[in-house]
Motif scaffolding. Structure first.
Motif, mmCIF file in Angstrom:
data_model
loop_
_atom_site.group_PDB
_atom_site.id
_atom_site.type_symbol
_atom_site.label_atom_id
_atom_site.label_comp_id
_atom_site.label_asym_id
_atom_site.label_seq_id
_atom_site.Cartn_x
_atom_site.Cartn_y
_atom_site.Cartn_z
ATOM 1 N N ARG A 1 -6.992 1.194 7.288
ATOM 2 C CA ARG A 1 -8.234 1.357 6.526
ATOM 3 C C ARG A 1 -8.628 0.040 5.862
ATOM 4 O O ARG A 1 -9.822 -0.299 5.776
ATOM 5 C CB ARG A 1 -8.055 2.455 5.475
ATOM 6 N N THR B 1 0.846 -1.193 0.000
ATOM 7 C CA THR B 1 0.000 0.000 0.000
ATOM 8 C C THR B 1 0.879 1.240 0.000
ATOM 9 O O THR B 1 2.089 1.177 0.248
ATOM 10 C CB THR B 1 -0.918 0.021 1.226
ATOM 11 N N ASP C 1 -3.020 3.101 5.255
ATOM 12 C CA ASP C 1 -3.850 2.324 4.329
ATOM 13 C C ASP C 1 -4.108 0.916 4.863
ATOM 14 O O ASP C 1 -5.147 0.321 4.568
ATOM 15 C CB ASP C 1 -3.168 2.220 2.954
#
Length: 318
Positions: free
Chosen positions: A233, A225, A230
């Motif tokens: 998330r 990522t 990220d």
């Protein structure tokens, strides 16, 4: 003239083929949840790409009776380097032969590692030309950011299961010019895992011992990522989409990678990782060796390694 050093004759990991008994569900996972972009089909296979890989595809998703890994593709650093690595493979008796290149790549040499995993080497490649709606604003970016799902940036590494990790790691170093960056040595003296790399990225191909004694299986493939956030998330996205989270988010002690492990619908383990920018520039790097006692402590911040991490692999075995 003497044959040059094999170091850096493999430029990078190109793409990997993943086998799935749930092709439609797996395709939805990689496109909608992870954010890859479809870039063509061929029979039972779909070609998918991350937004910052420069080649035709990063992942070849192939419908099959069971899960597991198909071919892993490595790009040579030149046509001459390709020829030299082919000669080294044939000398070791692990070459299969030249085959027509898959979609997006030119003449390809097929071979196997000592454990039986299929790999291929190539030099000629097709650079991705995005259609209008995927054309990036910045000309030094391969594709516009898709803004979909996790939005993984690139294919990062492949982790194989093997009968003997050390024998396969030695093969990567001797025949392909890789280098061991980190490894695990058990109290018995057995090397149970080796992380190898070809350029400055700290690892590309990983081998860990298969507890079942099987050959040719997969532990996981990994996508990097853009940021460590990220990964956090991604855990929420996986939760919202009913994706099985095996372990994480957390930080590995080995390689210091921030990680999340999930299972895609076909049963294959997929790591979402952020290597935190760790690069290796030392030309005389010596492998970092972790002991059995050190690994028993768990991951970097104390998370114990979940048991399925040692027992789950694809294709499944009894």
């Amino acid at each position: 003239m003497p044959d040059p050093s094999p170091r850096h004759e493999i430029a990078h990991l190109g793409h990997v083929e993943l086998l799935t008994p749930e092709p439609e569900k797996s395709l939805d996972f990689f496109v909608r949840v992870l954010g890859l972009t479809e870039n063509g089909t061929d029979g039972d296979s779909v070609y998918l790409r991350t937004w910052d890989d420069y080649e035709h595809h990063s992942l070849k998703l192939t419908a099959a009776k069971t899960s597991g890994v198909g071919r892993t593709a490595l790009r040579a650093s030149s046509e001459d380097a390709l020829k030299r690595r082919v000669a080294a493979l044939e000398e070791r008796g692990l070459g299969v032969g030249w085959v027509d290149g898959d979609t997006g790549i030119g003449p390809t040499y097929l071979f196997r590692d000592p454990d039986g995993h299929e790999l291929e080497l190539y030099w000629e490649t097709e650079r991705y030309a995005p259609p209008g709606h995927l054309r990036p604003a910045l000309k030094n970016q391969a594709q516009a950011y898709p803004g979909r799902g996790v939005g993984v940036r690139r294919l990062d590494h492949v982790n194989y299961l093997a009968k003997e990790a050390e024998a396969n790691g030695r093969f990567v170093c001797d025949a392909l010019g890789g280098r061991v960056t980190e490894q695990i040595r058990l109290d018995s003296g057995v090397i149970s895992g080796q992380w190898t790399h070809f350029a400055q990225k700290s690892y590309d191909l990983v081998y860990t011992n298969d507890r079942t004694g099987s050959s040719g299986r997969l532990h996981h493939i990994a996508f990097a990522t853009d940021t460590r956030e990220d990964i956090l998330r991604a855990a929420d996205i996986a939760l919202d989409n009913g994706v099985h989270i095996e372990t994480g988010p957390h930080k590995h002690a080995i390689q210091q990678t921030f990680f999340l492990y999930v299972y895609e619908p076909g049963g294959n383990r997929v790591e979402l990782c952020n290597p935190t920018g760790r690069l290796i520039f030392a030309p005389d790097w010596e492998p970092v060796t972790w002991t059995e006692a050190e690994r028993a402590k768990g991951q970097a911040w104390g998370l114990k390694t979940i048991e399925s991490f040692h027992t789950h692999g694809t294709p499944p075995v009894a």
